[in-house]
Design an enzyme around this catalytic site. Sequence first.
Site, short mmCIF file in Angstrom:
data_model
loop_
_atom_site.label_atom_id
_atom_site.label_comp_id
_atom_site.label_asym_id
_atom_site.label_seq_id
_atom_site.Cartn_x
_atom_site.Cartn_y
_atom_site.Cartn_z
N TYR A 51 0.83 -1.21 0.00
CA TYR A 51 0.00 0.00 0.00
C TYR A 51 0.87 1.27 0.00
O TYR A 51 0.63 2.19 -0.79
CB TYR A 51 -0.93 -0.03 1.22
CG TYR A 51 -1.90 1.12 1.25
CD1 TYR A 51 -2.94 1.18 0.33
CD2 TYR A 51 -1.77 2.15 2.18
CE1 TYR A 51 -3.83 2.24 0.35
CE2 TYR A 51 -2.67 3.19 2.20
CZ TYR A 51 -3.70 3.24 1.28
OH TYR A 51 -4.59 4.30 1.29
N LYS A 65 1.03 4.26 -2.93
CA LYS A 65 0.66 5.66 -2.70
C LYS A 65 1.86 6.60 -2.92
O LYS A 65 1.69 7.74 -3.36
CB LYS A 65 0.05 5.83 -1.32
CG LYS A 65 -1.29 5.11 -1.18
CD LYS A 65 -2.32 5.56 -2.22
CE LYS A 65 -3.69 4.94 -2.01
NZ LYS A 65 -4.70 5.44 -2.96
N1 NAD Z 1 -9.69 4.89 4.67
C1 NAD Z 1 -8.47 5.37 4.91
O1 NAD Z 1 -7.98 5.35 6.07
C2 NAD Z 1 -7.65 5.96 3.82
C3 NAD Z 1 -6.52 6.70 4.17
C4 NAD Z 1 -5.74 7.27 3.16
C5 NAD Z 1 -6.10 7.09 1.84
N2 NAD Z 1 -7.20 6.37 1.52
C6 NAD Z 1 -7.53 6.20 0.11
O2 NAD Z 1 -8.79 6.75 -0.14
C7 NAD Z 1 -9.40 6.07 -1.24
C8 NAD Z 1 -10.78 5.60 -0.83
O3 NAD Z 1 -10.64 4.75 0.31
P1 NAD Z 1 -11.89 4.33 1.21
O4 NAD Z 1 -11.40 4.22 2.60
O5 NAD Z 1 -13.05 5.17 0.92
O6 NAD Z 1 -12.13 2.84 0.63
P2 NAD Z 1 -13.49 1.98 0.49
O7 NAD Z 1 -13.02 0.58 0.41
O8 NAD Z 1 -14.44 2.38 1.55
O9 NAD Z 1 -14.07 2.44 -0.93
C9 NAD Z 1 -13.32 2.20 -2.09
C10 NAD Z 1 -14.27 2.14 -3.28
O10 NAD Z 1 -13.44 1.92 -4.45
C11 NAD Z 1 -14.05 0.92 -5.25
N3 NAD Z 1 -13.03 0.23 -6.04
C12 NAD Z 1 -12.07 -0.61 -5.60
N4 NAD Z 1 -11.34 -1.07 -6.64
C13 NAD Z 1 -11.86 -0.50 -7.76
C14 NAD Z 1 -11.54 -0.58 -9.13
N5 NAD Z 1 -10.54 -1.37 -9.59
N6 NAD Z 1 -12.27 0.14 -10.01
C15 NAD Z 1 -13.29 0.93 -9.58
N7 NAD Z 1 -13.64 1.03 -8.28
C16 NAD Z 1 -12.94 0.33 -7.38
C17 NAD Z 1 -14.73 -0.01 -4.25
O11 NAD Z 1 -15.77 -0.76 -4.87
C18 NAD Z 1 -15.26 0.98 -3.22
O12 NAD Z 1 -16.56 1.43 -3.54
C19 NAD Z 1 -8.44 4.93 -1.61
O13 NAD Z 1 -7.62 5.34 -2.69
C20 NAD Z 1 -7.61 4.77 -0.36
O14 NAD Z 1 -6.34 4.24 -0.64
C21 NAD Z 1 -7.98 5.80 2.47
#
Ligand code: NAD
Length: 259
Positions: free
Chosen positions: A158, A162
Amino acid sequence: MSLDGRVALVTGGLSGIGRAIAAKLASNGAHVVVLDAGEVSRDDGISGEELVAALPTKSLFHQGDVADPDAVGAAVERTVSAFGSLDVLVNNAGVTVFKSIDALEVDDFDFVLRTNVRGAFVCAQVAVARMRTQSRRGVIVNVASNFAFVGATDAVAYCTSKGAVVSMTQALAVEVGKEGIRVNALCPGATATEFNRAHRARAEIDAEWQEMTPLRVLGTGAHLATPDQIADAALFLASDSSAFMTGASLVVDGGWNAR
Ligand SMILES: NC(=O)c1ccc[n+]([C@@H]2O[C@H](COP(=O)([O-])OP(=O)(O)OC[C@H]3O[C@@H](n4cnc5c(N)ncnc54)[C@H](O)[C@@H]3O)[C@@H](O)[C@H]2O)c1
């Protein structure tokens, strides 16, 4: 920060942070196309059609994989044919596999890199081609992570992905800046979504994340951002309020990276 008349494509917009961003952009006037690989939200099982029907602007759901150029091309064509332009791309879709280096399979590594890096690249490539043809040039917001800048337990794949998204943001910003297209990274810290629910339920991870977050209020869960707090920053980067920003990384992490 009005986005009246703008058209935004939000990947991974069916759940978590992307869902909050879709709602935030729509409530500030944008038509939103949610592109997601899933049929129903990870949060509460709501369908993509139900989700966009509840938004305050005319918006669309499109099912597809961000790493598949044909699927992304179809989503952008549908966006333009429905609303006339593509002004904002939010590259938010992301996945993770939290495993130690011993347990992490090569397939796990490929899975994370395929969505987080290849997916962001494919969407940006298709979006830039479209934005170049428009008189009002576009904005790309790449959702990276504070883990682009720091290491964390069981997060080799991960963090690698990023870090690559931040580098991609800088390279693309340099390449398309003279054409008026802006590209920035939004780097959330730990945020309360399904994405990390099982991981942060581990006592040692919860302790690490609390310890690393100066803005925490111990025991209340307030060391986690809400998706809506991250969406506020996405709105800023998507809007003209950030008109002189490109190639930047906006960290929204409760102070984790300041340690
Ligand atoms: N939650 C955290 O703590 C956090 C922290 C930093 C960054 N992020 C980043 O934020 C973004 C969203 O994370 P989140 O926590 O909302 O995740 P989540 O799992 O709640 O939602 C992710 C969404 O992306 C969709 N998805 C996954 N793979 C896909 C693909 N190949 N094509 C299209 N859609 C796809 C999933 O179906 C889901 O609806 C991600 O890029 C994650 O890396 C999250």
